[in-house]
Scaffold this motif. Structure first.
Motif, mmCIF file in Angstrom:
data_model
loop_
_atom_site.group_PDB
_atom_site.id
_atom_site.type_symbol
_atom_site.label_atom_id
_atom_site.label_comp_id
_atom_site.label_asym_id
_atom_site.label_seq_id
_atom_site.Cartn_x
_atom_site.Cartn_y
_atom_site.Cartn_z
ATOM 1 N N TYR A 221 0.837 -1.197 0.000
ATOM 2 C CA TYR A 221 0.000 0.000 0.000
ATOM 3 C C TYR A 221 0.873 1.247 0.000
ATOM 4 N N THR A 222 0.358 2.299 -0.627
ATOM 5 C CA THR A 222 0.959 3.617 -0.568
ATOM 6 C C THR A 222 0.015 4.501 0.231
ATOM 7 N N LEU A 223 0.557 5.196 1.230
ATOM 8 C CA LEU A 223 -0.220 6.133 2.029
ATOM 9 C C LEU A 223 0.350 7.523 1.792
ATOM 10 N N TYR A 224 -0.535 8.512 1.566
ATOM 11 C CA TYR A 224 -0.108 9.873 1.269
ATOM 12 C C TYR A 224 -0.808 10.859 2.198
ATOM 13 N N SER A 225 -0.028 11.800 2.731
ATOM 14 C CA SER A 225 -0.588 12.867 3.559
ATOM 15 C C SER A 225 -0.048 14.214 3.101
ATOM 16 N N GLU A 226 -0.942 15.178 2.991
ATOM 17 C CA GLU A 226 -0.523 16.543 2.668
ATOM 18 C C GLU A 226 -0.086 17.307 3.905
ATOM 19 N N SER A 227 -0.401 16.780 5.099
ATOM 20 C CA SER A 227 -0.087 17.521 6.326
ATOM 21 C C SER A 227 0.312 16.576 7.461
ATOM 22 N N ASN A 228 1.395 15.865 7.258
ATOM 23 C CA ASN A 228 1.963 15.011 8.292
ATOM 24 C C ASN A 228 2.848 15.876 9.191
ATOM 25 N N ILE A 229 2.708 15.712 10.495
ATOM 26 C CA ILE A 229 3.533 16.479 11.435
ATOM 27 C C ILE A 229 4.731 15.619 11.836
ATOM 28 N N ILE A 230 5.925 16.100 11.506
ATOM 29 C CA ILE A 230 7.171 15.415 11.860
ATOM 30 C C ILE A 230 7.802 16.205 13.003
ATOM 31 N N SER A 231 7.831 15.600 14.201
ATOM 32 C CA SER A 231 8.381 16.314 15.359
ATOM 33 C C SER A 231 9.903 16.184 15.449
ATOM 34 N N PHE A 232 10.472 15.239 14.713
ATOM 35 C CA PHE A 232 11.924 15.063 14.676
ATOM 36 C C PHE A 232 12.563 16.359 14.177
ATOM 37 N N TYR A 233 13.493 16.912 14.954
ATOM 38 C CA TYR A 233 14.148 18.194 14.640
ATOM 39 C C TYR A 233 13.159 19.316 14.362
ATOM 40 N N ASN A 234 11.936 19.222 14.907
ATOM 41 C CA ASN A 234 10.900 20.236 14.716
ATOM 42 C C ASN A 234 10.647 20.542 13.242
ATOM 43 N N ILE A 235 10.664 19.520 12.402
ATOM 44 C CA ILE A 235 10.442 19.708 10.970
ATOM 45 C C ILE A 235 9.049 20.265 10.713
ATOM 46 N N GLY A 236 8.043 19.778 11.427
ATOM 47 C CA GLY A 236 6.689 20.315 11.303
ATOM 48 C C GLY A 236 5.905 19.705 10.161
ATOM 49 N N LEU A 237 4.952 20.485 9.622
ATOM 50 C CA LEU A 237 4.061 19.988 8.575
ATOM 51 C C LEU A 237 4.832 19.676 7.303
ATOM 52 N N SER A 238 4.588 18.492 6.771
ATOM 53 C CA SER A 238 5.260 18.044 5.552
ATOM 54 C C SER A 238 4.317 17.148 4.771
ATOM 55 N N THR A 239 4.480 17.148 3.449
ATOM 56 C CA THR A 239 3.817 16.110 2.681
ATOM 57 C C THR A 239 4.633 14.839 2.883
ATOM 58 N N THR A 240 3.952 13.716 2.967
ATOM 59 C CA THR A 240 4.643 12.455 3.273
ATOM 60 C C THR A 240 4.006 11.316 2.490
ATOM 61 N N VAL A 241 4.859 10.456 1.956
ATOM 62 C CA VAL A 241 4.438 9.221 1.311
ATOM 63 C C VAL A 241 5.055 8.069 2.088
ATOM 64 N N LEU A 242 4.221 7.119 2.495
ATOM 65 C CA LEU A 242 4.677 5.927 3.177
ATOM 66 C C LEU A 242 4.343 4.711 2.318
ATOM 67 N N GLU A 243 5.300 3.827 2.151
ATOM 68 C CA GLU A 243 5.059 2.553 1.484
ATOM 69 C C GLU A 243 4.967 1.495 2.575
ATOM 70 N N PHE A 244 3.842 0.793 2.611
ATOM 71 C CA PHE A 244 3.560 -0.239 3.615
ATOM 72 C C PHE A 244 3.475 -1.606 2.932
ATOM 73 N N GLU A 245 3.877 -2.640 3.657
ATOM 74 C CA GLU A 245 3.689 -4.005 3.194
ATOM 75 C C GLU A 245 3.135 -4.817 4.336
ATOM 76 N N ARG A 246 2.041 -5.538 4.081
ATOM 77 C CA ARG A 246 1.409 -6.364 5.117
ATOM 78 C C ARG A 246 2.168 -7.675 5.258
ATOM 79 N N HIS A 247 2.391 -8.085 6.511
ATOM 80 C CA HIS A 247 3.057 -9.370 6.784
ATOM 81 C C HIS A 247 2.094 -10.338 7.422
#
Length: 117
Positions: A91-117
């Motif tokens: 699966y591909t998951l897409y967000s236009e407003s993912n909050i990344i708290s690492f190094y206070n990056i903040g709002l970012s577009t994000t694509v995640l590739e998932f695989e079910r096991h």
């Protein structure tokens, strides 16, 4: 969506570089980032290098609709993601407003590739 998943790719702000290799120690040397979507909206992530558990985090998830999934886990994912099935349990998951708290990056577009096991 309940079950065991592996995040295989993490892309930020339209980039093509898999950020898992940048953010997680030794990811390029046999690293795996596994998440478990459990009952009652509980989520657990585990980061392995080889067969050794490096760390784990607890978070939350909720299937907002058949097309949208809310995920809040670790320092890298906190947003609502559109779900797209690629077939073969991938699966591909897409967000236009993912909050990344690492190094206070903040709002970012994000694509995640998932695989079910």
């Amino acid at each position: 969506m309940k079950g065991e998943w592996e995040i295989t790719e993490f892309l930020v702000n339209g980039g093509s570089l898999n950020q898992l290799g940048q953010l997680l120690p030794d990811y390029k040397n046999n690293g795996r980032y596994v998440i478990y979507m459990l009952d009652d909206g509980v989520m657990k992530s585990e980061y392995y290098v080889g067969n050794t558990l490096n760390y784990e985090e607890w978070g939350e998830w909720e299937l907002e609709s058949s097309d949208y999934l809310y995920i809040n886990i670790d320092k890298y994912v906190n947003g609502i993601f559109k779900i797209h099935s690629n077939g073969d349990n991938k699966y591909t998951l897409y967000s236009e407003s993912n909050i990344i708290s690492f190094y206070n990056i903040g709002l970012s577009t994000t694509v995640l590739e998932f695989e079910r096991h």
